[in-house]
Design a protein around this motif. Structure first.
Motif, short mmCIF file in Angstrom:
data_model
loop_
_atom_site.label_atom_id
_atom_site.label_comp_id
_atom_site.label_asym_id
_atom_site.label_seq_id
_atom_site.Cartn_x
_atom_site.Cartn_y
_atom_site.Cartn_z
N TYR A 179 -7.20 -0.84 12.57
CA TYR A 179 -6.71 -1.58 11.41
C TYR A 179 -6.73 -0.70 10.16
N THR A 180 -7.74 0.15 10.02
CA THR A 180 -7.81 1.04 8.86
C THR A 180 -6.58 1.94 8.80
N TYR A 228 -3.73 1.37 10.28
CA TYR A 228 -2.54 0.52 10.09
C TYR A 228 -2.30 0.27 8.60
N TYR A 229 -3.33 -0.12 7.88
CA TYR A 229 -3.18 -0.34 6.44
C TYR A 229 -2.84 0.96 5.74
N SER A 280 0.94 1.98 5.67
CA SER A 280 1.75 1.32 4.64
C SER A 280 1.49 1.93 3.27
N PHE A 281 0.22 2.21 2.96
CA PHE A 281 -0.13 2.75 1.65
C PHE A 281 0.40 4.17 1.46
N ASN A 318 4.84 -2.43 9.35
CA ASN A 318 4.37 -3.82 9.45
C ASN A 318 5.40 -4.79 10.01
N GLU A 332 2.95 -7.43 1.85
CA GLU A 332 1.52 -7.69 1.84
C GLU A 332 0.79 -7.00 0.69
N ALA A 382 1.25 -4.06 -0.48
CA ALA A 382 1.12 -2.61 -0.33
C ALA A 382 1.87 -1.85 -1.42
N GLY A 438 -7.25 2.04 3.01
CA GLY A 438 -7.26 1.36 4.30
C GLY A 438 -8.67 0.97 4.71
N TYR A 441 -9.67 -2.06 2.61
CA TYR A 441 -9.03 -3.29 3.10
C TYR A 441 -9.75 -3.82 4.34
N GLN A 442 -9.91 -2.96 5.35
CA GLN A 442 -10.53 -3.40 6.59
C GLN A 442 -12.01 -3.68 6.40
#
Length: 378
Positions: A56-57, A59-60, A63-64, A285, A299, A301, A327, A330-331
């Motif tokens: 997940y880290t 993944y976020y 986007s960033f 995403n 979201e 981002a 990231g 966020y996670q």
């Protein structure tokens, strides 16, 4: 004259800003009766110490990276693109139309088509503010902020009245065909072994067919596209004629005009590139994770990309590292909300403090370091 060595400006200023933000965050936790050490432990464990966590880290972070690069490119031309959020949403619309309306036989071909559609739609949404800035003198900050709200309203209208399946009440498009599904990290060779599922006694879990079971994560191959975007942005800005003109225009518009650089051309071209990078975020995403177009596909981002660019010193390498940090926040913040009584909104506080110290108070940190270096030389 700047009294800081280049290495201090690039490394020490962001590092000290981050430490100051962490210290203030610890004081906030103490003020609400929570343990800063417990919060840090939970965040590290939830974001980095498990396959699902760092899946997940990353993944976020993907986007960033895209939105941070979008802000970075515009910054070097002296433009402050606040509209990456709306441009990313329109990029998602391009991805959805591409995946739903064209019969793709394989995800690799669909990926190429979706990338083109995302970049074109994101650039098109940035084109109008760019034209208004270049031709009419409308400030790019105001117009891009306004276009974020227009994009949000436009997406709701399109999803509810056109893209929503007739039998669904959810304001979202239909799911994409299975042929356009992007490979995730737990499905990739060499990487999938990091996502094996284990039994409590340390054995690899097996399915009924005797095959190893993997932990599903949202991180997908668009992470590697984000890395390529970092490399491409670096080449563009520092190793091409266009990049030189962009940076020259951002340093001094009057000098650039005197040298024959067209302000209209640079403003429009730079914003088109910036919008295209923001639009490409939708590959991660919309196509990679949700596999359909949702109402708030960006979201937030697009706004986080501003902080990522600031902390990354508007350099692709710094953007990459800052995106990984955000990231993690966020996670890790999600883990705080699930595993402790600390409110999940605390991650917003931490993000705000990072933005505060890396942006608004950046000069204060520079002055402190400058005084220290002058005292050391004296």
């Amino acid at each position: 004259m700047n009294s800081l060595p280049k290495w201090a400006d690039v490394v020490l200023v962001p590092l000290i800003s981050l430490i100051l933000a962490a210290l203030v965050s610890a004081l906030v936790l103490l003020a609400i009766g929570q343990s800063p050490m417990q919060a840090l432990t939970v965040m590290v464990k939830g974001a980095l110490m498990s396959p699902q966590g760092w899946g997940y880290t990353l993944y976020y972070a993907t986007s960033f990276i895209f939105t941070g690069l979008a802000v970075t490119v515009a910054y070097h031309a002296g433009l402050f693109n606040i509209g990456a959020e709306g441009q990313a949403q329109l990029g998602g619309l391009g991805v959805a139309l591409c995946c739903l309306m064209l019969p793709w036989p394989h995800w690799s071909l669909a990926l190429i088509g979706a990338m083109v559609a995302a970049a074109v739609f994101g650039a098109a949404w940035a084109a109008v503010p760019a034209y208004l800035q270049a031709k009419r003198g409308s400030h790019i900050v105001i117009t891009t902020i306004m276009f974020n709200y227009i994009a949000a309203a436009l997406m709701i209208w399109l999803l509810v009245d056109f893209l929503r399946p007739p039998t669904s009440m959810d304001p979202a498009s239909a799911r994409f065909p299975a042929t356009v599904s992007l490979p995730h990290f737990h499905q990739l060779p060499f990487i999938s072994d990091f996502f094996l599922r284990y039994t409590p006694d340390g054995q690899v879990r097996l399915n009924p067919a005797g095959e190893p079971m993997y932990q599903k994560v949202p991180a997908n191959i668009s992470f590697f596209l984000a890395i390529l975007a970092c490399v491409g942005t670096w080449v563009l800005l520092w190793h091409t004629r266009l990049g030189y003109m962009i940076r020259a225009f951002g340093k001094s518009e009057k000098a650039a005009r005197y040298a024959g650089i067209s302000a209209v051309k640079i403003t429009i071209v730079t914003m088109l590139i910036s919008g295209a990078l923001a639009g490409l975020m939708a590959i991660n995403n919309v196509m990679g994770q949700a596999e359909r177009l949702l109402q708030n596909s960006a979201e937030g981002a697009g706004f986080i990309g501003i902080a990522v660019a600031l902390m990354g010193r508007n350099h692709p390498v710094g953007v990459f590292l800052a995106a990984i940090l955000f990231g993690f926040l966020y996670q890790g913040g999600a883990a705080l909300g699930l595993e402790t009584t600390i409110p999940i909104e605390l991650r917003i506080v931490v993000q705000g403090l990072v933005i505060l110290f890396t942006g608004a108070l950046d000069q204060m940190v520079r002055m402190m370091l400058g005084f220290a270096f002058r005292a050391r030389r004296a």
